[in-house]
Design a protein around this motif. Structure first.
Motif, PDB file in Angstrom:
ATOM      1  N   LEU A  10       0.823  -1.211   0.000  1.00  0.00           N
ATOM      2  CA  LEU A  10       0.000   0.000   0.000  1.00  0.00           C
ATOM      3  C   LEU A  10       0.856   1.258   0.000  1.00  0.00           C
ATOM      4  O   LEU A  10       0.548   2.240  -0.687  1.00  0.00           O
ATOM      5  CB  LEU A  10      -0.938  -0.003   1.208  1.00  0.00           C
ATOM      6  N   HIS A  11       1.930   1.238   0.766  1.00  0.00           N
ATOM      7  CA  HIS A  11       2.809   2.402   0.817  1.00  0.00           C
ATOM      8  C   HIS A  11       3.528   2.614  -0.520  1.00  0.00           C
ATOM      9  O   HIS A  11       3.673   3.756  -0.973  1.00  0.00           O
ATOM     10  CB  HIS A  11       3.821   2.252   1.949  1.00  0.00           C
ATOM     11  N   LEU A  12       3.970   1.539  -1.144  1.00  0.00           N
ATOM     12  CA  LEU A  12       4.622   1.670  -2.454  1.00  0.00           C
ATOM     13  C   LEU A  12       3.660   2.267  -3.481  1.00  0.00           C
ATOM     14  O   LEU A  12       4.033   3.145  -4.266  1.00  0.00           O
ATOM     15  CB  LEU A  12       5.125   0.308  -2.932  1.00  0.00           C
ATOM     16  N   GLU A  13       2.425   1.797  -3.471  1.00  0.00           N
ATOM     17  CA  GLU A  13       1.417   2.342  -4.382  1.00  0.00           C
ATOM     18  C   GLU A  13       1.152   3.817  -4.083  1.00  0.00           C
ATOM     19  O   GLU A  13       1.005   4.632  -5.002  1.00  0.00           O
ATOM     20  CB  GLU A  13       0.121   1.540  -4.262  1.00  0.00           C
ATOM     21  N   ALA A  14       1.095   4.151  -2.787  1.00  0.00           N
ATOM     22  CA  ALA A  14       0.829   5.533  -2.393  1.00  0.00           C
ATOM     23  C   ALA A  14       1.965   6.459  -2.815  1.00  0.00           C
ATOM     24  O   ALA A  14       1.720   7.575  -3.302  1.00  0.00           O
ATOM     25  CB  ALA A  14       0.602   5.618  -0.888  1.00  0.00           C
ATOM     26  N   TRP A  15       3.210   6.027  -2.622  1.00  0.00           N
ATOM     27  CA  TRP A  15       4.349   6.845  -3.044  1.00  0.00           C
ATOM     28  C   TRP A  15       4.321   7.046  -4.557  1.00  0.00           C
ATOM     29  O   TRP A  15       4.596   8.151  -5.063  1.00  0.00           O
ATOM     30  CB  TRP A  15       5.660   6.183  -2.642  1.00  0.00           C
ATOM     31  N   LYS A  16       3.984   5.995  -5.283  1.00  0.00           N
ATOM     32  CA  LYS A  16       3.925   6.088  -6.744  1.00  0.00           C
ATOM     33  C   LYS A  16       2.869   7.089  -7.181  1.00  0.00           C
ATOM     34  O   LYS A  16       3.100   7.919  -8.059  1.00  0.00           O
ATOM     35  CB  LYS A  16       3.625   4.711  -7.330  1.00  0.00           C
ATOM     36  N   ASN A  17       1.694   7.040  -6.545  1.00  0.00           N
ATOM     37  CA  ASN A  17       0.588   7.932  -6.911  1.00  0.00           C
ATOM     38  C   ASN A  17       0.823   9.366  -6.449  1.00  0.00           C
ATOM     39  O   ASN A  17       0.426  10.315  -7.129  1.00  0.00           O
ATOM     40  CB  ASN A  17      -0.726   7.407  -6.335  1.00  0.00           C
ATOM     41  N   ALA A  18       1.443   9.504  -5.276  1.00  0.00           N
ATOM     42  CA  ALA A  18       1.694  10.856  -4.753  1.00  0.00           C
ATOM     43  C   ALA A  18       2.695  11.601  -5.624  1.00  0.00           C
ATOM     44  O   ALA A  18       2.585  12.810  -5.850  1.00  0.00           O
ATOM     45  CB  ALA A  18       2.187  10.778  -3.312  1.00  0.00           C
ATOM     46  N   GLY A  19       3.702  10.875  -6.115  1.00  0.00           N
ATOM     47  CA  GLY A  19       4.647  11.453  -7.054  1.00  0.00           C
ATOM     48  C   GLY A  19       5.671  12.386  -6.455  1.00  0.00           C
ATOM     49  O   GLY A  19       6.465  12.988  -7.183  1.00  0.00           O
ATOM     50  N   SER A  20       5.683  12.530  -5.126  1.00  0.00           N
ATOM     51  CA  SER A  20       6.596  13.481  -4.498  1.00  0.00           C
ATOM     52  C   SER A  20       7.990  12.898  -4.278  1.00  0.00           C
ATOM     53  O   SER A  20       8.967  13.632  -4.197  1.00  0.00           O
ATOM     54  CB  SER A  20       6.034  13.938  -3.156  1.00  0.00           C
ATOM     55  N   CYS A  21       8.066  11.583  -4.153  1.00  0.00           N
ATOM     56  CA  CYS A  21       9.340  10.908  -3.929  1.00  0.00           C
ATOM     57  C   CYS A  21       9.413   9.672  -4.813  1.00  0.00           C
ATOM     58  O   CYS A  21       8.383   9.094  -5.180  1.00  0.00           O
ATOM     59  CB  CYS A  21       9.475  10.480  -2.463  1.00  0.00           C
ATOM     60  N   GLU A  22      10.607   9.277  -5.118  1.00  0.00           N
ATOM     61  CA  GLU A  22      10.810   8.079  -5.930  1.00  0.00           C
ATOM     62  C   GLU A  22      11.230   6.920  -5.030  1.00  0.00           C
ATOM     63  O   GLU A  22      12.238   7.010  -4.325  1.00  0.00           O
ATOM     64  CB  GLU A  22      11.883   8.320  -6.985  1.00  0.00           C
ATOM     65  N   ALA A  23      10.459   5.851  -5.042  1.00  0.00           N
ATOM     66  CA  ALA A  23      10.846   4.652  -4.305  1.00  0.00           C
ATOM     67  C   ALA A  23      11.996   3.984  -5.053  1.00  0.00           C
ATOM     68  O   ALA A  23      11.929   3.795  -6.277  1.00  0.00           O
ATOM     69  CB  ALA A  23       9.667   3.698  -4.191  1.00  0.00           C
TER      70      ALA A  23
END
Length: 327
Positions: A10-23
């Protein structure tokens, strides 16, 4: 990202959608999950955080492992000078939570804890209405939260020393929002029953203001549900998650077997509360701002949950000192 279970995904998906940081990396214990998530999100996969920190340029460590493993992961990140985002609860007990806070202060690294209700539109709006005086003087609040019995590797949720059970792991959502909205808790009374694949608790919180909250928690129902009723001297605010299903399909065969009606709620959020939460933490880091959720908040709410657990154990109300520490 440390953790390859459901929350890590869920966190990986959220980071991807938020677009503010690159996992850039995922760290986990299960080879299959590491490979799957690394491929799905185009990141590197590791078994150990230290290895990832040595090989990649990393600014933030997002901790999504089981609660009892938070401290050891955060210690590695803090020693490396990395900012830490940690899923709730910060720890399984207040003593460990305080050690984690001290550790991050020692190494001068930011510590953010994910209390996501503070970013949920319904709960944010209700809090603002309370602050604006919409219900007058707060009197009695009733909150519920329930979901299927959680499953995790090694069934760690069943071990209260690791998860804190339903009172800490699930109840911490509503406890944190209540503290954020209504202030200090002075007294806690709780009852609980535990059966195979079922844990149910009733908690009463008395606030320094004189307001009272009744919180019902359950692990074992078939579908997630949450609600609140906030009653004061001038009115009431209510919410039920069951009224917010994004799409409801009703078929009217008596008119036309092909006719369908789709009901959509009056609003659809552009970003999920988790995405808003992670974006907020990233903004705080980039702009050196204080977060809505402080480390002290994360410790205080664990103290309230501990009071509920102690009340269950002795069958009596627990009085708290100012600041939430158990007497």
């Amino acid at each position: 990202m440390v953790g390859t279970g459901t929350m890590g995904t869920l966190h990986l998906e959220a980071w991807k959608n938020a677009g503010s940081c690159e996992a850039v990396a995922v760290i986990g214990r299960t080879e299959q999950n590491i490979i799957q998530l690394a491929e799905q999100f185009n990141v590197k996969g590791f078994h150990h955080l230290q290895t990832a920190l040595e090989q990649l340029p990393i600014d933030i460590v997002d901790v999504c492992v089981p609660t009892h493993l938070h401290e050891e992961v955060i210690e590695i990140a803090a020693q490396a000078g990395k900012a830490v985002i940690c899923e709730k609860p910060l720890a399984a007990d207040a003593k460990t939570a305080r050690r984690i806070v001290d550790l991050c202060e020692k190494y001068d690294v930011p510590l953010f804890v994910g209390h996501v209700l503070r970013f949920s539109p319904e709960y944010k709006a209700a809090r603002q209405q309370v602050i604006n005086g919409a219900i007058g003087k707060p009197g009695v609040m009733r909150l519920t939260r329930g979901c299927p019995y959680p499953k995790g590797r090694d069934e760690w949720y069943r071990d209260e020393s690791k998860s804190g059970g339903v009172l800490l792991d699930l109840g911490i959502h509503d406890f944190d929002w209540l503290l954020w909205t209504f202030g200090e808790v002075e007294r806690v009374m709780a009852k609980r029953i535990k059966r195979e694949n079922l844990e149910y608790a009733l908690v009463t919180l008395r606030f320094a203001s004189g307001a009272i909250a009744h919180v019902t928690l359950s692990w074992g129902i078939t579908k997630f549900s949450a609600s609140f009723e906030l009653a004061g001297s001038e009115g009431m605010i209510t919410y039920k998650s069951s009224d917010q299903d994004p799409v409801v399909v009703e078929l009217f065969h008596e008119i036309d077997r092909k006719q369908e009606r789709v009901a959509v709620p009056s609003y659809l959020v552009e970003r999920t509360p988790l995405e808003d939460q992670l974006q907020h933490f990233a903004d705080c880091l980039e702009n050196m701002r204080s977060a809505i959720v402080t480390a002290a908040d994360a410790v205080k709410v664990i103290e309230v949950a501990e009071a509920a657990l102690e009340s269950v154990k002795i069958g009596q109300p627990i009085q708290l000192k100012k600041g939430g520490v158990l007497k």
